[in-house]
Scaffold this active site. Sequence first.
Site, PDB file in Angstrom:
ATOM      1  N   GLY A  78       0.863  -1.180   0.000  1.00 32.61           N
ATOM      2  CA  GLY A  78       0.000   0.000   0.000  1.00 32.61           C
ATOM      3  C   GLY A  78       0.898   1.228   0.000  1.00 32.61           C
ATOM      4  O   GLY A  78       1.877   1.293   0.764  1.00 32.61           O
ATOM      5  N   ASP A 116      -1.620   4.785  -6.055  1.00 33.59           N
ATOM      6  CA  ASP A 116      -0.173   4.608  -5.867  1.00 33.59           C
ATOM      7  C   ASP A 116       0.608   5.775  -6.431  1.00 33.59           C
ATOM      8  O   ASP A 116       1.741   6.029  -6.037  1.00 33.59           O
ATOM      9  CB  ASP A 116       0.295   3.306  -6.499  1.00 33.59           C
ATOM     10  CG  ASP A 116      -0.174   2.143  -5.660  1.00 33.59           C
ATOM     11  OD1 ASP A 116      -1.316   1.694  -5.857  1.00 33.59           O
ATOM     12  OD2 ASP A 116       0.577   1.736  -4.759  1.00 33.59           O
ATOM     13  N   LYS A 154      -4.091  -0.103  -8.192  1.00 30.47           N
ATOM     14  CA  LYS A 154      -4.152  -1.560  -8.356  1.00 30.47           C
ATOM     15  C   LYS A 154      -4.883  -1.971  -9.627  1.00 30.47           C
ATOM     16  O   LYS A 154      -5.925  -1.401  -9.954  1.00 30.47           O
ATOM     17  CB  LYS A 154      -4.844  -2.154  -7.112  1.00 30.47           C
ATOM     18  CG  LYS A 154      -5.001  -3.649  -7.065  1.00 30.47           C
ATOM     19  CD  LYS A 154      -3.711  -4.414  -7.270  1.00 30.47           C
ATOM     20  CE  LYS A 154      -2.621  -4.026  -6.313  1.00 30.47           C
ATOM     21  NZ  LYS A 154      -1.290  -4.532  -6.728  1.00 30.47           N
TER      22      LYS A 154
HETATM   23  C1  RUB Z   1      -1.964  -1.273  -3.188  1.00 28.64           C
HETATM   24  C2  RUB Z   1      -2.891  -0.406  -3.912  1.00 28.64           C
HETATM   25  C3  RUB Z   1      -3.606   0.590  -3.080  1.00 28.64           C
HETATM   26  C4  RUB Z   1      -2.812   1.872  -3.112  1.00 28.64           C
HETATM   27  C5  RUB Z   1      -3.390   2.898  -2.198  1.00 28.64           C
HETATM   28  O1  RUB Z   1      -1.238  -2.132  -4.039  1.00 28.64           O
HETATM   29  O2  RUB Z   1      -3.012  -0.413  -5.115  1.00 28.64           O
HETATM   30  O3  RUB Z   1      -4.876   0.843  -3.598  1.00 28.64           O
HETATM   31  O4  RUB Z   1      -1.489   1.594  -2.751  1.00 28.64           O
HETATM   32  O5  RUB Z   1      -2.699   2.866  -0.988  1.00 28.64           O
HETATM   33  P1  RUB Z   1      -0.240  -3.195  -3.392  1.00 28.64           P
HETATM   34  P2  RUB Z   1      -2.793   4.071   0.035  1.00 28.64           P
HETATM   35  O6  RUB Z   1      -1.048  -4.017  -2.457  1.00 28.64           O
HETATM   36  O7  RUB Z   1       0.260  -3.950  -4.589  1.00 28.64           O
HETATM   37  O8  RUB Z   1       0.840  -2.417  -2.701  1.00 28.64           O
HETATM   38  O9  RUB Z   1      -4.236   4.250   0.226  1.00 28.64           O
HETATM   39  O10 RUB Z   1      -2.079   3.581   1.205  1.00 28.64           O
HETATM   40  O11 RUB Z   1      -2.141   5.280  -0.562  1.00 28.64           O
END
Ligand code: RUB
Length: 355
Positions: free
Chosen positions: A52, A239, A250
């Site tokens: 995330g 991201d 994602k």
């Molecule tokens: C995580 C993903 C989340 C974003 C948002 O992908 O796509 O939607 O990272 O994160 P992975 P945040 O599980 O492959 O890391 O809300 O923390 O900014």
Amino acid sequence: MNGAEGEFHTLWREGRTIKMIDQRKLPHQFTIISLESHEKTADAIKNMICRGAGAIGVAAGYGMAQAALEAENLTLNNFKKYIIKASETLSQTRPTAVNLFHSIERCLETAKEGTVKKRVKKILNESEKIAKEDLEASEKMGSIGNELIKDGYGILTHCNAGALAFLDLGTALSPIRSAHKEGKKIHVYVDETRPRCQGSRLTAWELQQEGIPYSIIVDNAAGYYMRKEEINMVIVGADRITSNGDVVNKIGTYEKAVLAKENEIEFYVAAPKMTFDLNTQTGDEVKIEERDIEEVTHYTGINEEGKISRIRITEKNAHARNPSFDITPSKYVTGFITEMGMIYPPYKENIKKYL
Ligand code: RUB
């Protein structure tokens, strides 16, 4: 986050050690893992023990703090070399979430001058500042995003943009938490989010802990519920958001955004300042991570004996491809929920004004 196991942040630093919830094992096992060096922290980011965008950013900052402590007795020249090498190791973990690069850059920038002792202190402070900002941003996004949620709403979310993807509360899940706390009757539609199932494993786990009503749906069911008008809005995390408002998130996010537009459903992206990348003009310029195809050909779950186990669901030598993220063009985004307030189109002008 507050759950059966007590109150936890996704990760934290204790001296030279970083501790984090092992997200690979959730929801079956709640385990805290200890990482004693910046190399181990880099591996943990790479192997998605923590994942995330927000959490990756905080982990990278703490990884830099570990490196600074590891090098605190070196000469200035050797300290500088050590820190640069550590920043490269941490940068080479996951390519898409810009929070990782912003955190590393901030730690390098702050430590440009002074004695080794001063530089160590500055990196430690900066990494704590990143973590504090992450927490404050999630709280603010919660109250700002809550204003958009009406009583009785069905809300679709994709992947996990919750407390586990941040330090606590999350981005997309923070407004949902606030709405529930305020007594609004909401129902969350949780995309399973193949291949790693961050939706069905992690988002559902978080919602379950807090008694927020939800249903896990397979990734291709969202359109069905949108047409039935059971889904009234979509909130996702990101991201990376490029300067024109394109959203890298994602894999599968793009499809949901197109479906939302077709069904006249509002599509919001909740993201803090750290997730915006003004140095990149459009989503097409962003490096999209391609992960091991075994994430597609295999499934991990819990077996009858209560043991976490992995099975193959395809033919042995099956071909597959596994892009981890996709790009949602800004025209599909109704608005960005940020800690600084809502950002609406035209994005090219308005994103710059806010950041
Ligand atoms: C995580 C993903 C989340 C974003 C948002 O992908 O796509 O939607 O990272 O994160 P992975 P945040 O599980 O492959 O890391 O809300 O923390 O900014």
